[in-house]
Design a protein around this motif. Structure first.
Motif, PDB file in Angstrom:
ATOM      1  N   ASN A 100       0.742  -1.214   0.125  1.00  0.00           N
ATOM      2  CA  ASN A 100      -0.039   0.073  -0.094  1.00  0.00           C
ATOM      3  C   ASN A 100       0.942   1.254   0.013  1.00  0.00           C
ATOM      4  OD1 ASN A 100      -2.705   1.124   0.377  1.00  0.00           O
ATOM      5  ND2 ASN A 100      -1.809   2.408   1.894  1.00  0.00           N
ATOM      6  N   GLN A 101       1.974   1.452   0.683  1.00  0.00           N
ATOM      7  CA  GLN A 101       2.754   2.447   0.931  1.00  0.00           C
ATOM      8  C   GLN A 101       3.276   2.878  -0.367  1.00  0.00           C
ATOM      9  OE1 GLN A 101       4.569   0.674   4.225  1.00  0.00           O
ATOM     10  NE2 GLN A 101       6.751   0.588   3.348  1.00  0.00           N
ATOM     11  N   ILE A 102       3.455   1.844  -1.315  1.00  0.00           N
ATOM     12  CA  ILE A 102       4.137   2.065  -2.719  1.00  0.00           C
ATOM     13  C   ILE A 102       3.162   2.551  -3.478  1.00  0.00           C
ATOM     14  CG2 ILE A 102       5.623   1.120  -4.444  1.00  0.00           C
ATOM     15  CD1 ILE A 102       7.100  -0.566  -2.576  1.00  0.00           C
ATOM     16  N   GLN A 103       2.051   1.517  -3.778  1.00  0.00           N
ATOM     17  CA  GLN A 103       1.130   1.880  -4.711  1.00  0.00           C
ATOM     18  C   GLN A 103       0.206   3.239  -4.480  1.00  0.00           C
ATOM     19  OE1 GLN A 103      -1.508  -1.566  -4.069  1.00  0.00           O
ATOM     20  NE2 GLN A 103       0.187  -2.963  -5.113  1.00  0.00           N
ATOM     21  N   MET A 104       0.017   3.576  -3.065  1.00  0.00           N
ATOM     22  CA  MET A 104      -0.394   4.875  -2.841  1.00  0.00           C
ATOM     23  C   MET A 104       0.157   6.284  -3.617  1.00  0.00           C
ATOM     24  SD  MET A 104      -0.346   7.032   0.701  1.00  0.00           S
ATOM     25  CE  MET A 104      -1.361   5.761   1.621  1.00  0.00           C
ATOM     26  N   LEU A 105       1.460   6.004  -3.810  1.00  0.00           N
ATOM     27  CA  LEU A 105       2.231   6.847  -4.605  1.00  0.00           C
ATOM     28  C   LEU A 105       2.406   6.468  -6.031  1.00  0.00           C
ATOM     29  CD1 LEU A 105       5.132   7.349  -1.952  1.00  0.00           C
ATOM     30  CD2 LEU A 105       3.285   8.772  -2.490  1.00  0.00           C
ATOM     31  N   ASN A 106       1.569   5.324  -6.595  1.00  0.00           N
ATOM     32  CA  ASN A 106       1.963   5.043  -7.945  1.00  0.00           C
ATOM     33  C   ASN A 106       3.371   4.550  -8.029  1.00  0.00           C
ATOM     34  OD1 ASN A 106      -0.354   4.398  -9.385  1.00  0.00           O
ATOM     35  ND2 ASN A 106      -0.543   6.411 -10.028  1.00  0.00           N
ATOM     36  N   GLY A 107       4.146   4.146  -7.043  1.00  0.00           N
ATOM     37  CA  GLY A 107       5.676   3.992  -7.265  1.00  0.00           C
ATOM     38  C   GLY A 107       5.768   2.746  -7.711  1.00  0.00           C
ATOM     39  N   HIS A 108       4.616   1.546  -7.823  1.00  0.00           N
ATOM     40  CA  HIS A 108       4.967   0.422  -8.335  1.00  0.00           C
ATOM     41  C   HIS A 108       4.771   0.266  -9.879  1.00  0.00           C
ATOM     42  CE1 HIS A 108       0.564   1.234  -8.333  1.00  0.00           C
ATOM     43  NE2 HIS A 108       0.429   0.318  -9.339  1.00  0.00           N
ATOM     44  N   LEU A 109       4.180   1.475 -10.458  1.00  0.00           N
ATOM     45  CA  LEU A 109       4.368   1.675 -11.833  1.00  0.00           C
ATOM     46  C   LEU A 109       5.610   1.960 -12.325  1.00  0.00           C
ATOM     47  CD1 LEU A 109       0.899   3.297 -12.483  1.00  0.00           C
ATOM     48  CD2 LEU A 109       1.388   0.894 -12.537  1.00  0.00           C
ATOM     49  N   LEU A 110       6.543   2.927 -11.728  1.00  0.00           N
ATOM     50  CA  LEU A 110       7.703   3.044 -12.138  1.00  0.00           C
ATOM     51  C   LEU A 110       8.684   1.894 -11.745  1.00  0.00           C
ATOM     52  CD1 LEU A 110       6.689   5.957 -11.724  1.00  0.00           C
ATOM     53  CD2 LEU A 110       8.837   6.724 -10.609  1.00  0.00           C
ATOM     54  N   HIS A 111       8.550   1.002 -10.756  1.00  0.00           N
ATOM     55  CA  HIS A 111       9.250  -0.143 -10.493  1.00  0.00           C
ATOM     56  C   HIS A 111       8.962  -1.210 -11.614  1.00  0.00           C
ATOM     57  CE1 HIS A 111       9.676   0.203  -5.834  1.00  0.00           C
ATOM     58  NE2 HIS A 111      10.084   1.185  -6.370  1.00  0.00           N
ATOM     59  N   GLN A 112       7.795  -1.107 -12.147  1.00  0.00           N
ATOM     60  CA  GLN A 112       7.355  -2.119 -13.372  1.00  0.00           C
ATOM     61  C   GLN A 112       8.088  -1.668 -14.671  1.00  0.00           C
ATOM     62  OE1 GLN A 112       3.277  -2.119 -13.501  1.00  0.00           O
ATOM     63  NE2 GLN A 112       2.868  -3.160 -11.686  1.00  0.00           N
ATOM     64  N   ALA A 113       8.348  -0.250 -14.607  1.00  0.00           N
ATOM     65  CA  ALA A 113       9.211  -0.044 -15.791  1.00  0.00           C
ATOM     66  C   ALA A 113      10.898   0.096 -15.235  1.00  0.00           C
ATOM     67  CB  ALA A 113       8.635   1.690 -15.995  1.00  0.00           C
ATOM     68  N   ASN A 114      11.199  -0.742 -14.442  1.00  0.00           N
ATOM     69  CA  ASN A 114      12.650  -0.675 -13.774  1.00  0.00           C
ATOM     70  C   ASN A 114      13.114   0.289 -13.489  1.00  0.00           C
ATOM     71  OD1 ASN A 114      14.639  -2.661 -13.648  1.00  0.00           O
ATOM     72  ND2 ASN A 114      15.626  -2.324 -15.545  1.00  0.00           N
ATOM     73  N   TYR A 115      12.512   1.483 -13.112  1.00  0.00           N
ATOM     74  CA  TYR A 115      13.005   2.525 -12.398  1.00  0.00           C
ATOM     75  C   TYR A 115      13.011   2.197 -10.748  1.00  0.00           C
ATOM     76  CZ  TYR A 115      12.282   4.676 -16.790  1.00  0.00           C
ATOM     77  OH  TYR A 115      12.227   4.919 -18.152  1.00  0.00           O
ATOM     78  N   THR A 116      14.039   1.746 -10.415  1.00  0.00           N
ATOM     79  CA  THR A 116      14.076   1.255  -8.776  1.00  0.00           C
ATOM     80  C   THR A 116      15.430   2.202  -8.246  1.00  0.00           C
ATOM     81  OG1 THR A 116      15.545  -0.583  -9.616  1.00  0.00           O
ATOM     82  CG2 THR A 116      13.036  -0.867  -9.443  1.00  0.00           C
ATOM     83  N   GLY A 117      15.673   3.025  -8.680  1.00  0.00           N
ATOM     84  CA  GLY A 117      16.834   3.845  -7.734  1.00  0.00           C
ATOM     85  C   GLY A 117      18.049   3.548  -8.729  1.00  0.00           C
ATOM     86  N   PRO A 120      14.927   0.061  -4.068  1.00  0.00           N
ATOM     87  CA  PRO A 120      15.816  -1.290  -3.803  1.00  0.00           C
ATOM     88  C   PRO A 120      17.177  -1.118  -4.256  1.00  0.00           C
ATOM     89  CG  PRO A 120      13.972  -1.825  -5.089  1.00  0.00           C
ATOM     90  CD  PRO A 120      13.929  -0.404  -4.694  1.00  0.00           C
ATOM     91  N   ASP A 121      17.336  -0.454  -5.492  1.00  0.00           N
ATOM     92  CA  ASP A 121      18.623  -0.728  -6.220  1.00  0.00           C
ATOM     93  C   ASP A 121      19.463   0.662  -6.258  1.00  0.00           C
ATOM     94  OD1 ASP A 121      18.328  -3.333  -7.090  1.00  0.00           O
ATOM     95  OD2 ASP A 121      16.730  -2.438  -8.498  1.00  0.00           O
ATOM     96  N   ALA A 122      18.917   1.537  -5.308  1.00  0.00           N
ATOM     97  CA  ALA A 122      19.786   2.797  -5.053  1.00  0.00           C
ATOM     98  C   ALA A 122      21.047   2.498  -4.120  1.00  0.00           C
ATOM     99  CB  ALA A 122      18.714   3.826  -4.331  1.00  0.00           C
ATOM    100  N   GLN A 123      22.038   3.399  -4.132  1.00  0.00           N
ATOM    101  CA  GLN A 123      23.151   3.202  -3.254  1.00  0.00           C
ATOM    102  C   GLN A 123      23.066   3.924  -2.090  1.00  0.00           C
ATOM    103  OE1 GLN A 123      25.716   4.093  -6.630  1.00  0.00           O
ATOM    104  NE2 GLN A 123      26.887   2.089  -6.176  1.00  0.00           N
ATOM    105  N   TYR A 124      23.615   3.684  -0.983  1.00  0.00           N
ATOM    106  CA  TYR A 124      23.260   4.217   0.267  1.00  0.00           C
ATOM    107  C   TYR A 124      24.833   4.806   1.066  1.00  0.00           C
ATOM    108  CZ  TYR A 124      18.691   3.051  -0.452  1.00  0.00           C
ATOM    109  OH  TYR A 124      17.415   2.970  -0.996  1.00  0.00           O
ATOM    110  N   TYR A 125      24.905   5.799   1.541  1.00  0.00           N
ATOM    111  CA  TYR A 125      25.664   6.087   2.504  1.00  0.00           C
ATOM    112  C   TYR A 125      24.858   6.208   3.972  1.00  0.00           C
ATOM    113  CZ  TYR A 125      29.544   7.175  -0.620  1.00  0.00           C
ATOM    114  OH  TYR A 125      30.530   7.046  -1.646  1.00  0.00           O
ATOM    115  N   LEU A 126      25.454   5.694   5.008  1.00  0.00           N
ATOM    116  CA  LEU A 126      24.719   5.659   6.205  1.00  0.00           C
ATOM    117  C   LEU A 126      25.528   6.722   7.244  1.00  0.00           C
ATOM    118  CD1 LEU A 126      23.775   1.959   6.579  1.00  0.00           C
ATOM    119  CD2 LEU A 126      22.655   3.839   5.338  1.00  0.00           C
ATOM    120  N   PHE A 127      24.963   7.637   7.943  1.00  0.00           N
ATOM    121  CA  PHE A 127      25.755   8.653   8.693  1.00  0.00           C
ATOM    122  C   PHE A 127      24.966   8.701   9.886  1.00  0.00           C
ATOM    123  CE2 PHE A 127      26.920  10.566   4.498  1.00  0.00           C
ATOM    124  CZ  PHE A 127      28.257  10.189   4.612  1.00  0.00           C
ATOM    125  N   VAL A 128      25.604   8.728  11.070  1.00  0.00           N
ATOM    126  CA  VAL A 128      25.003   8.695  12.292  1.00  0.00           C
ATOM    127  C   VAL A 128      25.380  10.151  12.837  1.00  0.00           C
ATOM    128  CG1 VAL A 128      25.184   8.158  14.724  1.00  0.00           C
ATOM    129  CG2 VAL A 128      25.384   6.145  13.019  1.00  0.00           C
TER     130      VAL A 128
END
Length: 541
Positions: free
Chosen positions: A154-171, A241-249
């Protein structure tokens, strides 16, 4: 006995605040020319590429603080250096009022600013040699409630983000810096295995302990990261899920002190240096352990608080800055805090799964009347990963913020030629309350599929015979991209009653129009030239 006990508590309280926090600002950067001549000595190639792509120059605030200045402040009597900012050319220090004020005699000190405003003379302690809120509230990192069931759909579909994921836009190809309190077990539990398998965790740093210890301390960053990068098939898929991350405290869980804002800015500067595209932070500041340091609503003017100033500079470097709005909506101080209140920060509020406002979500407007929050995402019963690796539901704008940040990364992957300002504009314009923002929802819930369509339209407009009007929404001034061959045109601004409230000739040498004298609201425009007209809407914040 009770009177004696009260006196002891009072004396302990006074003692605990005998050391004051302050920022000491410097006059210059003597070696700036050398650094600017060789920018790779201070920025990575990726950071320079981001600036080039968005037409952003390297400037003096990219240059490190002059080390001899740091050395002299560090050696000064009674002074402890706790953090630094090259962008603001200052050090965060602590010491007695007397010892701190003594620094103003140093010729390279421009001014001193105490965290306690009552200690500042006319706002700042100036160097004569140089010419030139009481209630503490819970931070955004507080989790409202946790349940032991659910799915993240629901938290992704609310933003229509699943449609971007289906088009292989995953970050893919985008880098997100997460500024938080700790990332317990991110390096050892299943929901994050995919990130490590694909080398998507690029590194991190703990600014509180000045160490690389990031995978302990606190569970909050673990849950936050899972909203973007978590992956447990059939239970949780992050928005990038396919973006890259830096983690800062940057968050010291043991206390509430303005130095956390300085850590935040330090981490933002490092994120910029490394070439990060998006900063996301589910932290916020309003009340401190020392009430004299706390903010009041009147301080929330967009570029006054230290972390807000740093966040605005980060945006000026081409980075999108996302911050959770806060969980104070049902308190006596319901307003969005620092740095979410900053002018160029995208503040994210929280809604329920049915898209209704979540009662805890902090509200706007900012004290100076700007729309806040900016946009909304699911923050009540959002699905996250715990430090044990299980998937549960939890509530707070701590989760609506990263859900949105990850979605922006996936969107930006789809439209990589856009600037950060264009991306932010498109996200707002796709939202369901864009034409009628409110103090609870801001511009509302974005539709990223609509944002993709609008981005394509904007590209077509920019390459056709149409005028492009930007930024929209605007705080005060709009600019025009004027097609070739249009020597003289006139723009007319209409209010909701159809009355002309402003008109001006525009051309290549005068491509801007000030809306400073107009009230906030929705206006309509008409551009008329010799052989064409164009109409549209403008939002004045």
């Amino acid at each position: 006995m009770k009177k004696i006990l009260f006196l002891l508590i009072f004396l302990v309280s006074i003692s605990s605040f005998s050391q004051e926090d302050a920022w000491v600002y410097f006059t210059d950067k003597p070696n700036a020319a050398a650094f600017l001549a060789d920018p790779l000595t201070m920025l990575t190639q990726r950071a320079l590429d981001r600036r080039t792509a968005q037409g952003i120059p390297v400037t003096t605030n990219d240059v490190p603080i002059h080390q001899p200045y740091i050395n002299q402040i560090t050696a000064a009597t009674g002074i402890t250096v706790k953090a630094k900012s090259k962008w603001l050319n200052c050090l965060h220090i602590s010491g007695s009022v007397t010892d701190i004020n003594a620094l103003s005699s140093l010729t390279f000190v421009d001014h001193i600013e105490f965290a306690n405003p009552s200690l500042n003379t006319s706002g700042k302690i100036k160097n004569p040699n140089v010419s030139n809120k009481e209630q503490v509230i819970n931070k955004q990192m507080d989790v409202e409630i946790t349940f032991a069931y659910g799915t993240s759909a629901n938290q992704i579909q609310m933003l229509n983000g699943h449609l971007l994921h289906q088009a292989n836009y995953t970050g893919t190809g985008k880098i997100i810096a997460v500024l938080d309190s700790g990332f317990i077990n991110v390096n050892s539990t299943q929901p994050f295995e995919r990130l490590f398998t694909n080398n998507l965790i690029l590194g991190g740093y703990n600014y509180v302990s000045q160490s690389t210890n990031i995978y302990s301390l606190h569970n909050h960053g673990t849950m936050v990261l899972s909203c973007m990068g978590g992956y447990t098939e059939g239970q949780l898929v992050g928005t990038a899920p396919d973006a890259q991350y830096y983690l800062f405290v940057t968050e010291d869980i043991a206390s509430e002190n303005p130095v956390e804002e300085s850590y935040w800015v330090e981490a933002a500067e490092e994120a910029d240096r490394l070439g990060v595209d998006i900063i996301t932070s589910s932290l916020g500041y309003f009340g401190y352990d020392n009430p004299s340091y706390s903010y009041t609503y009147s301080d929330l003017t967009g570029n006054s608080a230290f972390a807000s100033r740093g966040a605005n500079i980060a945006f000026s470097k081409g980075i999108i800055v996302v911050a959770s709005a806060g969980n104070s909506g049902a308190t006596a101080n319901p307003y969005i805090g620092v740095p979410a209140e900053a002018t160029n920060v995208l503040a994210i509020g929280a809604v329920q799964a049915n898209e209704n406002y979540a009662a805890f979500s902090s509200i706007g407007p900012s004290f100076d009347g700007r729309v806040k929050p900016d946009v909304m995402a699911q923050g009540q019963n959002a699905y996250v990963a715990t430090t044990a690796g299980s998937i549960t539901a939890a509530s707070g704008t701590s989760f609506s913020g990263p859900i949105m940040a990850g979605m922006i990364a996936s969107f930006w992957q789809a439209v990589p030629s856009l600037t950060n300002q264009q991306v932010v504009n498109l996200v707002k314009q796709s939202s369901d309350r864009f034409n009628l923002p409110t103090f609870q929802y801001g511009y509302g819930i974005p539709d990223f599929q609509l944002a993709i369509a609008n981005a394509a339209l904007d590209v077509n407009e920019a390459t056709s015979s149409n005028f492009v009007v930007y930024p929209n929404p605007t705080k005060g001034t709009i600019s025009f991209s004027i097609p070739d061959g249009f020597l003289n045109s006139k723009i007319m601004i209409y209010n909701s009653l159809g009355q002309i409230v402003l008109e001006q000739n525009i051309n290549q040498s005068n491509p801007t129009l000030s809306l400073e004298n107009l009230n906030s609201g929705v206006y309509f425009y008409k551009i008329a030239s010799a052989n064409t007209t164009q109409t549209g809407k403008i939002i004045k914040n």
